[in-house]
Design a protein around this motif. Structure first.
Motif, PDB file in Angstrom:
ATOM      1  N   LEU A 130      10.419  -7.670 -13.039  1.00 44.91           N
ATOM      2  CA  LEU A 130      11.240  -7.128 -11.950  1.00 44.91           C
ATOM      3  C   LEU A 130      10.453  -6.012 -11.272  1.00 44.91           C
ATOM      4  CD1 LEU A 130      13.906  -6.957 -10.403  1.00 44.91           C
ATOM      5  CD2 LEU A 130      14.761  -5.414 -12.184  1.00 44.91           C
ATOM      6  N   ILE A 131      10.282  -6.140  -9.964  1.00 44.84           N
ATOM      7  CA  ILE A 131       9.429  -5.206  -9.230  1.00 44.84           C
ATOM      8  C   ILE A 131       9.907  -5.153  -7.792  1.00 44.84           C
ATOM      9  CG2 ILE A 131       7.731  -6.959  -8.523  1.00 44.84           C
ATOM     10  CD1 ILE A 131       5.518  -4.901  -9.098  1.00 44.84           C
ATOM     11  N   SER A 132       9.635  -4.056  -7.106  1.00 49.12           N
ATOM     12  CA  SER A 132       9.943  -3.965  -5.680  1.00 49.12           C
ATOM     13  C   SER A 132       8.661  -4.165  -4.877  1.00 49.12           C
ATOM     14  CB  SER A 132      10.589  -2.616  -5.341  1.00 49.12           C
ATOM     15  OG  SER A 132       9.745  -1.556  -5.695  1.00 49.12           O
ATOM     16  N   GLY A 133       8.824  -4.561  -3.626  1.00 41.84           N
ATOM     17  CA  GLY A 133       7.683  -4.920  -2.794  1.00 41.84           C
ATOM     18  C   GLY A 133       6.928  -3.744  -2.225  1.00 41.84           C
ATOM     19  N   ASP A 134       7.156  -2.551  -2.777  1.00 45.81           N
ATOM     20  CA  ASP A 134       6.426  -1.356  -2.356  1.00 45.81           C
ATOM     21  C   ASP A 134       5.655  -0.763  -3.526  1.00 45.81           C
ATOM     22  OD1 ASP A 134       8.561  -0.498  -3.851  1.00 45.81           O
ATOM     23  OD2 ASP A 134       9.538   0.623  -2.243  1.00 45.81           O
ATOM     24  N   THR A 135       5.261  -1.626  -4.485  1.00 46.17           N
ATOM     25  CA  THR A 135       4.584  -1.186  -5.701  1.00 46.17           C
ATOM     26  C   THR A 135       3.131  -1.654  -5.687  1.00 46.17           C
ATOM     27  OG1 THR A 135       6.662  -1.322  -6.913  1.00 46.17           O
ATOM     28  CG2 THR A 135       4.638  -1.248  -8.221  1.00 46.17           C
ATOM     29  N   VAL A 136       2.223  -0.758  -6.075  1.00 43.59           N
ATOM     30  CA  VAL A 136       0.793  -1.056  -6.140  1.00 43.59           C
ATOM     31  C   VAL A 136       0.343  -0.914  -7.588  1.00 43.59           C
ATOM     32  CG1 VAL A 136      -1.513  -0.422  -5.328  1.00 43.59           C
ATOM     33  CG2 VAL A 136       0.462  -0.176  -3.808  1.00 43.59           C
ATOM     34  N   SER A 137      -0.347  -1.926  -8.114  1.00 43.40           N
ATOM     35  CA  SER A 137      -0.804  -1.865  -9.498  1.00 43.40           C
ATOM     36  C   SER A 137      -2.032  -2.743  -9.684  1.00 43.40           C
ATOM     37  CB  SER A 137       0.304  -2.317 -10.454  1.00 43.40           C
ATOM     38  OG  SER A 137      -0.148  -2.258 -11.800  1.00 43.40           O
ATOM     39  N   ILE A 297      -7.874   4.415  -1.067  1.00 42.18           N
ATOM     40  CA  ILE A 297      -9.144   4.742  -0.414  1.00 42.18           C
ATOM     41  C   ILE A 297     -10.177   5.202  -1.430  1.00 42.18           C
ATOM     42  CG2 ILE A 297     -10.240   6.317   1.232  1.00 42.18           C
ATOM     43  CD1 ILE A 297      -7.573   6.265   2.801  1.00 42.18           C
ATOM     44  N   GLN A 298      -9.720   5.965  -2.437  1.00 42.60           N
ATOM     45  CA  GLN A 298     -10.635   6.471  -3.459  1.00 42.60           C
ATOM     46  C   GLN A 298     -10.822   5.487  -4.613  1.00 42.60           C
ATOM     47  OE1 GLN A 298      -9.483  10.508  -4.477  1.00 42.60           O
ATOM     48  NE2 GLN A 298      -9.183  11.030  -2.330  1.00 42.60           N
ATOM     49  N   ARG A 299     -10.287   4.271  -4.456  1.00 38.57           N
ATOM     50  CA  ARG A 299     -10.605   3.115  -5.300  1.00 38.57           C
ATOM     51  C   ARG A 299      -9.979   3.164  -6.690  1.00 38.57           C
ATOM     52  NH1 ARG A 299     -14.245   0.446  -2.421  1.00 38.57           N
ATOM     53  NH2 ARG A 299     -15.001  -0.903  -4.099  1.00 38.57           N
ATOM     54  N   TRP A 300      -8.934   3.960  -6.891  1.00 33.00           N
ATOM     55  CA  TRP A 300      -8.236   3.939  -8.170  1.00 33.00           C
ATOM     56  C   TRP A 300      -7.493   2.620  -8.365  1.00 33.00           C
ATOM     57  CZ3 TRP A 300      -9.611   7.444 -11.536  1.00 33.00           C
ATOM     58  CH2 TRP A 300     -10.056   8.690 -11.093  1.00 33.00           C
ATOM     59  N   THR A 301      -7.235   1.909  -7.275  1.00 30.01           N
ATOM     60  CA  THR A 301      -6.455   0.666  -7.340  1.00 30.01           C
ATOM     61  C   THR A 301      -7.332  -0.581  -7.381  1.00 30.01           C
ATOM     62  OG1 THR A 301      -6.342   0.578  -4.917  1.00 30.01           O
ATOM     63  CG2 THR A 301      -4.570   1.756  -6.065  1.00 30.01           C
ATOM     64  N   TYR A 302      -8.623  -0.414  -7.580  1.00 23.07           N
ATOM     65  CA  TYR A 302      -9.553  -1.543  -7.573  1.00 23.07           C
ATOM     66  C   TYR A 302      -9.027  -2.669  -8.471  1.00 23.07           C
ATOM     67  CZ  TYR A 302     -13.949  -4.094  -7.632  1.00 23.07           C
ATOM     68  OH  TYR A 302     -14.909  -5.066  -7.485  1.00 23.07           O
ATOM     69  N   PRO A 303      -9.095  -3.944  -8.005  1.00 21.09           N
ATOM     70  CA  PRO A 303      -9.789  -4.467  -6.816  1.00 21.09           C
ATOM     71  C   PRO A 303      -8.972  -4.478  -5.521  1.00 21.09           C
ATOM     72  CG  PRO A 303      -8.937  -6.280  -8.092  1.00 21.09           C
ATOM     73  CD  PRO A 303      -8.557  -5.029  -8.850  1.00 21.09           C
ATOM     74  N   LEU A 304      -7.792  -3.860  -5.525  1.00 16.72           N
ATOM     75  CA  LEU A 304      -6.988  -3.817  -4.302  1.00 16.72           C
ATOM     76  C   LEU A 304      -7.428  -2.626  -3.458  1.00 16.72           C
ATOM     77  CD1 LEU A 304      -3.497  -4.683  -5.849  1.00 16.72           C
ATOM     78  CD2 LEU A 304      -5.227  -6.225  -4.905  1.00 16.72           C
ATOM     79  N   VAL A 305      -8.602  -2.766  -2.841  1.00 16.64           N
ATOM     80  CA  VAL A 305      -9.214  -1.720  -2.030  1.00 16.64           C
ATOM     81  C   VAL A 305      -9.677  -2.334  -0.709  1.00 16.64           C
ATOM     82  CG1 VAL A 305      -9.899  -0.285  -3.983  1.00 16.64           C
ATOM     83  CG2 VAL A 305     -11.416  -2.113  -3.220  1.00 16.64           C
ATOM     84  N   PRO A 306      -9.911  -1.509   0.317  1.00 14.53           N
ATOM     85  CA  PRO A 306     -10.164  -2.052   1.665  1.00 14.53           C
ATOM     86  C   PRO A 306     -11.344  -3.000   1.777  1.00 14.53           C
ATOM     87  CG  PRO A 306      -9.635   0.276   1.803  1.00 14.53           C
ATOM     88  CD  PRO A 306      -9.781  -0.035   0.346  1.00 14.53           C
ATOM     89  N   ASP A 307     -12.417  -2.803   1.003  1.00 12.14           N
ATOM     90  CA  ASP A 307     -13.613  -3.634   1.179  1.00 12.14           C
ATOM     91  C   ASP A 307     -13.628  -4.872   0.297  1.00 12.14           C
ATOM     92  OD1 ASP A 307     -13.874  -1.707  -0.934  1.00 12.14           O
ATOM     93  OD2 ASP A 307     -15.945  -2.353  -1.168  1.00 12.14           O
ATOM     94  N   VAL A 308     -12.593  -5.085  -0.498  1.00 19.54           N
ATOM     95  CA  VAL A 308     -12.485  -6.307  -1.306  1.00 19.54           C
ATOM     96  C   VAL A 308     -11.440  -7.201  -0.664  1.00 19.54           C
ATOM     97  CG1 VAL A 308     -11.886  -7.270  -3.551  1.00 19.54           C
ATOM     98  CG2 VAL A 308     -13.191  -5.144  -3.416  1.00 19.54           C
ATOM     99  N   GLN A 309     -11.837  -8.415  -0.356  1.00 20.31           N
ATOM    100  CA  GLN A 309     -10.947  -9.316   0.370  1.00 20.31           C
ATOM    101  C   GLN A 309      -9.813  -9.807  -0.524  1.00 20.31           C
ATOM    102  OE1 GLN A 309     -11.886  -9.955   3.628  1.00 20.31           O
ATOM    103  NE2 GLN A 309      -9.974 -10.997   4.081  1.00 20.31           N
TER     104      GLN A 309
END
Length: 729
Positions: A130-137, A297-309
């Motif tokens: 169960l998760i909401s659509g505003d969660t990053v992990s 932006i500081q890549r703590w969420t890698y691989p969900l970062v701007p330069d990874v497709q």
């Protein structure tokens, strides 16, 4: 509450075997059932708002797919057609081994209603996320899922596992770094069962009350105020039936979780799974939007970062100092783009414009002599010459005429036109729509759009048809004549106490005067509570048994706190470096950390000196002389900050000891420069003669292995001694 179904018997092996073949499912709530992102969410659903130029829901879906979820049911309510049309045009509907199905409802006003509606559809056939659509992990679900399944084998009453993470709150604001309220939890350290949950800590003044039966039933209970609820839950099917059987369950935490925790009849249990190195956070308010954007932006969420497709994001190139640039960006050679900034594709930037610590969307036109700092500019925005934006959010299609200014905390909704030289006051919310009044007393109610589903600005008539009433006399309306140029908009008024709510939850930094006042209040509270042994400490963990067996663990906890404190100070210092934060504001933030971790000025002095020297070390250099020059620059720039924490000779000696430690362990490149840096600290009046000579005196009786740097500094020490003797004569 209705009678419990199924009792507390052990799940049979045959049933478990059948469950093991059910694909892992997830329920994604595409409605926050809240109003914290108004006025923006009157026109677009929260899950489609851009987070570093990618709709929030893309991060959630990308994580679910990577975590091994096979079927996702996206529940849509507010602006349902916008969400459905977006997903239909995306690539998520055509992924192999990953099914996305939308479920639409216009009568649900809470998460509880949503789960009851899904239960009636009979689409969930086993354990689900169960998760909401505003969660990053970026966490792995493997261990948490296995723990949940193992518990279910032994106890069918274990219906839910909550993901949590350590995040010390500020003792000043009583908020986490995400801008959410301080959270108190009681957890059984042996079983990880959740026993208590309270997220309104600001009203509790540092105390909690536990039921006596908890202490009787659990040999050991750990109390925390340094945990962050990640809002990722692994649930059994019983969770859905519990919502269906109890119509008073509306809010997931306030009603469902707390309801189960206080119910001693049904016996259902909730457990926790703590993550450490992984990332998980929910965008709850504008402050968490800002913090999580910076984390991406500081890549703590890698691989969900701007330069990874991944689905939903465009190709972006990572450049030096954390700067990301999209394709076809037209930038004047005289424009300056600072660190930790994202520039979207097809954006143009004019002469002498400076942009730092900001996200610029796609297709934007930014003129000359524009200043953008710590702001979020979405797609197709026009910013004319001479405009100034600081810590603001600007939505799609907005036009800022020349010389317009957005002060910190401003939110400008879709397609607003701000006139020439017009100044929008701090924390204002600006929209083409007048401010609505609440439909009823339910604070979770969110406007549900049954319109066309487009992102176009809805008409006032269509909104009124949905029984959404608006304030008119009290809401300032700026007409064409008042602006001096084309366009009109409404600046929403703040309710009583609303300003405090705004600066607590804004993308803007807390104002210096507010922070100073809060800091003084926190220090006063600390003086009072220090005299009372029956209240919780500023942060950390308490155990119901405090005996000699726990002494080693206590020492480990203190050591861990020191490590975490040093890391937090370093992160705060680096933020100050990259965002040009004033020294006085840095001092306030470090003081907040000092109170939070219960540290001394000695700890602060060592941590700050370490951060300064590490900055010098990480600044590019090709020789020892260049490293020395970096150190001179860093120490000179930040000497005021360091001096603030050198209150006595103890802090001054700590700086020397910290430098020794760095030269021996973490920063050996500095070892040949020990004497030169020590001399520099003396010349800058950072370290006095007395502190240096005391350090040298203490080293005299040490082993030769511990006198390496004393010998290196021997000529300087001798010179200080001779100078001291001359003064005495």
């Amino acid at each position: 509450m209705v009678r419990k179904k199924g009792g507390g018997h052990r799940v049979s092996d045959e049933a478990e075997e059948d469950l093991s073949h059910v694909p892992l499912q997830a329920i994604l709530l595409a409605d926050s059932f809240a109003q914290k992102f108004r006025p923006i969410t009157l026109e677009r659903p929260k899950v489609l708002l851009p987070l570093v130029n990618v709709p929030m829901i893309e991060y959630t879906l990308a994580w679910l797919e990577s975590a091994g979820v096979e079927e996702v049911f996206v529940f849509c309510c507010a602006h349902a057609k916008q969400v459905i049309e977006y997903l239909e045009k995306s690539q998520w509907f055509s992924q192999p081994n990953f099914s996305v199905t939308t479920i639409e409802s216009h009568n649900s006003v809470s998460a509880g209603d949503a789960l009851r509606f899904i239960y009636e559809r009979n689409v969930i056939h086993g354990d689900f996320v169960l998760i909401s659509g505003d969660t990053v992990s970026n966490m792995s679900l493997t261990q948490a899922l296995q723990e949940h399944k193992d518990r279910r084998k032994k106890d069918s009453d274990a219906v839910m596992t909550m993901v949590i993470k350590t995040s010390k709150p500020s003792p000043i604001t009583h908020q986490s770094r995400l801008g959410t309220d301080e959270l108190f939890m009681a957890i059984d350290p042996n079983t990880k069962q959740l026993l208590y949950y309270e997220d309104r800590a600001e009203h509790m003044k540092g105390t909690i009350s536990l039921d006596k039966t908890l202490i009787a039933d659990h040999p050991s209970i750990s109390l925390y105020n340094d945990k962050q609820d990640c809002y990722i839950d692994i649930c059994s099917q019983e969770v859905l039936s519990l919502f269906t059987d109890n119509f008073d369950y509306q809010h997931l935490r306030r009603h469902f979780v707390k309801g189960l925790l206080v119910d001693d009849i049904m016996g259902y249990k909730i457990f926790t799974h703590e993550i450490h190195s992984s990332y998980a956070a929910r965008i709850d308010n504008y402050r968490s939007y800002d913090i999580i954007s910076k984390d991406v932006i500081q890549r703590w969420t890698y691989p969900l970062v701007p330069d990874v497709q991944f689905f939903g994001n465009a190709a972006t190139k990572l450049e030096r100092q954390g700067m990301y640039r999209g394709s076809d960006v037209a930038q004047s050679r005289y424009a300056q783009i600072g660190p930790f900034t994202v520039i979207g594709s097809r954006t143009s930037i004019g002469n002498n414009t400076t942009i730092s610590n900001s996200v610029i969307g796609e297709g934007c036109t930014i003129g000359s002599n524009v200043s953008i700092e710590g702001s979020y500019v979405w797609n197709n925005v026009t910013i004319e010459d001479g405009c100034k934006l600081k810590e603001a959010i600007v939505c799609d299609g907005v036009v800022l005429k020349s010389g317009a200014t957005l002060e910190p905390g401003v939110v400008v909704s879709f397609k607003v036109i701000i006139g020439e030289q017009f100044v929008i006051p701090a924390y204002s919310k600006v929209s083409l729509l007048p401010q609505p009044i609440k439909q009823d007393s339910d604070e979770e109610l969110e406007y549900a759009d049954e319109g066309s589903g487009t992102v176009e600005t809805p008409s006032i008539t269509s909104l009124a048809d949905k029984e959404l009433k608006f304030k008119s006399p009290e809401t300032p309306h700026w007409s064409t004549s008042e602006l001096g140029t084309s366009g009109s908009f409404y600046i929403w008024s703040l309710d009583e106490g609303g300003l405090e709510e705004e600066w607590r939850h804004s993308v803007a930094h807390i104002p210096e005067d507010k922070l100073a006042a809060l800091l003084q209040a926190a220090e006063n509270d600390l003086d009072v509570t220090a005299q009372d042994g029956n209240v919780l400490p500023p942060s950390g963990e308490l155990d119901t048994h405090t005996n000699s067996e726990n002494s080693e663990d206590d020492l480990d906890d203190l050591k861990d706190d020191s490590v975490y404190f040093e890391r937090e100070v370093e992160a705060t210092f680096l933020r100050a470096v990259h965002e040009n934060v004033e020294v006085d504001n840095v001092i306030l933030e470090v003081n907040s950390l000092r109170l939070s971790y219960n540290m001394s000025f000695v700890d602060c002095a060592g941590a700050i000196f370490y951060s300064i020297m590490k900055l010098a070390l990480e600044t590019p250099h090709n020789s020892t002389s260049e490293l020395q020059r970096n150190a001179v620059n860093a120490i000179t720039t930040w000497q005021k900050l360091l001096k603030h924490y050198l209150q006595s000779i103890d802090e001054e000696i700590e700086v020397i000891l910290k430098y020794e430690e760095m030269c021996l362990e973490s920063a050996k490149e500095f070892a040949p420069l020990f004497a030169q840096i020590l001399h520099l600290l003396y010349d800058k009046d950072i370290l006095p003669e007395e502190a240096i000579l005391s350090w040298a005196s203490e080293k005299e009786g040490a082993d030769d292995t511990d006198k390496v740097f004393l010998k290196q500094a021997e000529p300087f020490i001798q010179w200080l001694n001779e100078a001291s003797e001359e003064e005495e004569d």
